[in-house]
Design an enzyme around this catalytic site. Structure first.
Site, PDB file in Angstrom:
ATOM      1  N   TYR A  65     -16.391  62.071   4.056  1.00  0.00           N
ATOM      2  CA  TYR A  65     -17.275  61.153   4.776  1.00  0.00           C
ATOM      3  C   TYR A  65     -18.470  61.905   5.383  1.00  0.00           C
ATOM      4  O   TYR A  65     -18.915  61.596   6.479  1.00  0.00           O
ATOM      5  CB  TYR A  65     -16.493  60.365   5.844  1.00  0.00           C
ATOM      6  CG  TYR A  65     -15.258  59.697   5.284  1.00  0.00           C
ATOM      7  CD1 TYR A  65     -15.372  58.652   4.384  1.00  0.00           C
ATOM      8  CD2 TYR A  65     -13.970  60.130   5.618  1.00  0.00           C
ATOM      9  CE1 TYR A  65     -14.248  58.042   3.844  1.00  0.00           C
ATOM     10  CE2 TYR A  65     -12.835  59.528   5.088  1.00  0.00           C
ATOM     11  CZ  TYR A  65     -12.988  58.487   4.195  1.00  0.00           C
ATOM     12  OH  TYR A  65     -11.878  57.889   3.668  1.00  0.00           O
ATOM     13  N   CYS A 115     -35.243  61.248  15.912  1.00  0.00           N
ATOM     14  CA  CYS A 115     -35.729  60.669  17.160  1.00  0.00           C
ATOM     15  C   CYS A 115     -34.778  59.621  17.717  1.00  0.00           C
ATOM     16  O   CYS A 115     -35.141  58.437  17.845  1.00  0.00           O
ATOM     17  CB  CYS A 115     -37.110  60.076  16.911  1.00  0.00           C
ATOM     18  SG  CYS A 115     -38.170  61.333  16.218  1.00  0.00           S
ATOM     19  N   GLU A 116     -33.568  60.018  17.958  1.00  0.00           N
ATOM     20  CA  GLU A 116     -32.578  59.146  18.597  1.00  0.00           C
ATOM     21  C   GLU A 116     -31.659  60.032  19.415  1.00  0.00           C
ATOM     22  O   GLU A 116     -31.244  61.090  18.943  1.00  0.00           O
ATOM     23  CB  GLU A 116     -31.694  58.447  17.542  1.00  0.00           C
ATOM     24  CG  GLU A 116     -32.391  57.419  16.732  1.00  0.00           C
ATOM     25  CD  GLU A 116     -31.428  56.444  16.067  1.00  0.00           C
ATOM     26  OE1 GLU A 116     -30.321  56.214  16.589  1.00  0.00           O
ATOM     27  OE2 GLU A 116     -31.830  55.907  15.027  1.00  0.00           O
ATOM     28  N   GLY A 135      -7.664  60.267   1.213  1.00  0.00           N
ATOM     29  CA  GLY A 135      -9.048  60.701   1.056  1.00  0.00           C
ATOM     30  C   GLY A 135      -9.320  61.915   1.924  1.00  0.00           C
ATOM     31  O   GLY A 135      -9.405  63.047   1.455  1.00  0.00           O
ATOM     32  N   ARG A 136      -9.376  61.670   3.229  1.00  0.00           N
ATOM     33  CA  ARG A 136      -9.757  62.713   4.177  1.00  0.00           C
ATOM     34  C   ARG A 136      -8.841  63.942   4.113  1.00  0.00           C
ATOM     35  O   ARG A 136      -9.304  65.081   4.195  1.00  0.00           O
ATOM     36  CB  ARG A 136      -9.703  62.108   5.588  1.00  0.00           C
ATOM     37  CG  ARG A 136     -10.285  62.971   6.661  1.00  0.00           C
ATOM     38  CD  ARG A 136      -9.994  62.375   8.039  1.00  0.00           C
ATOM     39  NE  ARG A 136     -10.257  60.980   8.156  1.00  0.00           N
ATOM     40  CZ  ARG A 136     -11.384  60.451   8.671  1.00  0.00           C
ATOM     41  NH1 ARG A 136     -12.336  61.243   9.110  1.00  0.00           N
ATOM     42  NH2 ARG A 136     -11.527  59.147   8.752  1.00  0.00           N
TER      43      ARG A 136
END
Ligand code: LLP
Length: 422
Positions: A375, A346-347, A280-281
């Site tokens: 991904y 906001c994290e 995949g990657r």
């Protein structure tokens, strides 16, 4: 090698300036290079064929990037597909990947998904438990079909990758325990609508050394011999995906497909099977960038924060796996800064890089997160009510939006307020 290069001082995807795409589509946006995608598939195939591995089935792992345009590019190049849901299966088929080149993996295939896969006549089901095998056998019998199956073997090998993407340790949810394989195959052989076709293993993703692959494949080879001694016919061995890609230029390069192919050739000599691979990657990773614009630069207590318009909802890998993505200015100024690159969410986890030495950037500049083709878009969400990030495919001097940015109205219209609230 990829086709994202500086031309006349600005970053291009093949022959298209990224700034042109940003202007037309807005940011953030994923941009893919067709030539890179094709090259990666070709290099992977050459790595195997060049090592003398015959004509393996390269079943691209759709979860890495399931965009229909990318699947169509790969289908034209002869790729098969590794799918883990009916959605992936139907997307692969819609993009022109024939069912006879599709393998279906995953621990939680549902009855409905099994029916769809049986109707299409896929090449192989990679089963991960006895209850799953029983369910498939019952459904196939009911439909008057025979399913070609392999068991995914959990070889209890540490892939030496991030814990969240390591899948071949005994304690992981994947596959059947190596030690119980012979008993499991004996039971499989008795299930009426299943035909044992082979064996399967996938130990994890973003592997940067060959040793864990070699350990897993060696165990699989021993098992193939034992299964044949027990009277089973083993025609295929699916060796999964997992080959890593370079993210951080300061890290050693992961093994090349040619090195991987040579190792596979050495370990599988004499197996007398058709080999299947599920990359995949290594196919999609370096074929995409996430293009973003700097909203502003804010001085923090220790370092400057470069606040960009992409966020963890668009590219979750840094927040989820502590992943490193190279960050490049689209029009580099030939000076560098040390900064933290963050999104607007906001994290604190909405951080792409901390204390990174990078191209100097200012408000309004465009930047590209490299190696975001796998991904990336596919793991995006609408967290903080941010519409899903769009995708663009470039081919030479042509480009097209291959997934549009949904309007914010669509997000609002997607909710329905029950009558009884009124
Ligand atoms: N085959 C199976 C059964 C898999 O589960 C996977 C990936 C692959 C093949 C493809 O592996 P690859 O060649 O891409 O390494 N979201 C994570 C990666 C999750 C991988 C899941 N399984 C990330 O962003 O790093």
């Amino acid at each position: 090698m990829d086709h994202f290069c500086l031309k006349n001082g600005e970053l291009h995807a093949e022959d298209v300036a990224l700034a042109t795409i940003a202007e037309a589509v807005g940011t953030p946006v994923y941009v893919y290079s067709r030539a890179t995608l094709e090259r990666h598939l070709q290099v992977f195939r050459e790595g195997l064929v060049g090592a003398g591995l015959g004509d393996p089935l390269i079943a691209y792992s759709v979860k890495a990037n399931p965009n229909g345009a990318l699947l169509a590019v790969l289908a034209k190049q002869g790729a098969g597909a590794d799918v883990v849901s009916a959605g992936e299966l139907l997307r692969a088929v819609a993009a022109g990947i024939p069912a006879e080149k599709i393998v279906f993996s995953g621990v939680g295939k549902t009855a409905a998904e099994m029916r769809i896969a049986l109707e299409h006549g896929i090449y192989q089901f990679n089963l991960e438990s006895e209850p799953e095998a029983e369910m498939l056998s019952a459904i196939a019998s009911e439909m008057g079909k025979v399913a070609n199956v392999a068991y995914r073997i959990n070889p209890d090998v540490d892939a030496l990758t991030h814990a969240k993407i390591s899948t071949g340790k005994a304690e992981n949810k994947f596959g059947i325990p190596y030690e119980s394989s012979l008993v499991a195959y004996a039971a499989l052989a008795k299930m009426p609508a299943l035909r044992i076709q082979g064996v399967d293993v996938h130990i994890g993703s973003q592997l940067t050394t060959l040793a864990p692959f070699e350990a897993a494949f060696t165990r699989l080879g021993v098992l193939i011999g034992q299964l044949r001694d027990a009277g089973h016919t083993i025609e295929t061995a699916d060796l999964g995906g997992g080959l890593g890609v370079p993210y951080d230029p300061s890290e050693p390069l992961p093994p090349s497909p040619a090195e991987y192919g040579a190792m596979v050739q050495r370990v599988t000599a004499g197996w007398n099977v058709r080999l299947l691979f599920e990359p995949g990657r290594v196919i999609a990773g370096n074929a995409g960038v996430l293009l973003s614009q700097v909203i502003r630069v804010k001085q923090g207590a220790t370092t400057p924060f470069v606040i960009v318009d992409a966020a963890m909802n668009d590219l979750v890998r840094p927040a989820m796996y502590e992943a490193w993505h190279d960050i490049r200015a689209v029009r580099p100024r030939n000076s560098q800064i040390e900064a933290s690159v963050v999104g607007p969410i906001c994290e604190t986890g909405d951080t792409f890089a901390t204390g990174r030495t990078m191209d100097a950037v200012e408000a309004g500049d465009l930047i590209a997160f490299a190696t975001a083709g796998a991904y990336g878009a596919n793991m995006a969400t609408t967290y903080n009510s941010r519409p899903l990030v769009p995708e663009v495919l470039v081919s030479g001097d042509k480009w097209a939006v291959v997934r549009a940015r949904p309007p914010i109205e669509a997000l609002i219209a997607g909710d329905s307020i029950p009558d009884w609230l009124e």
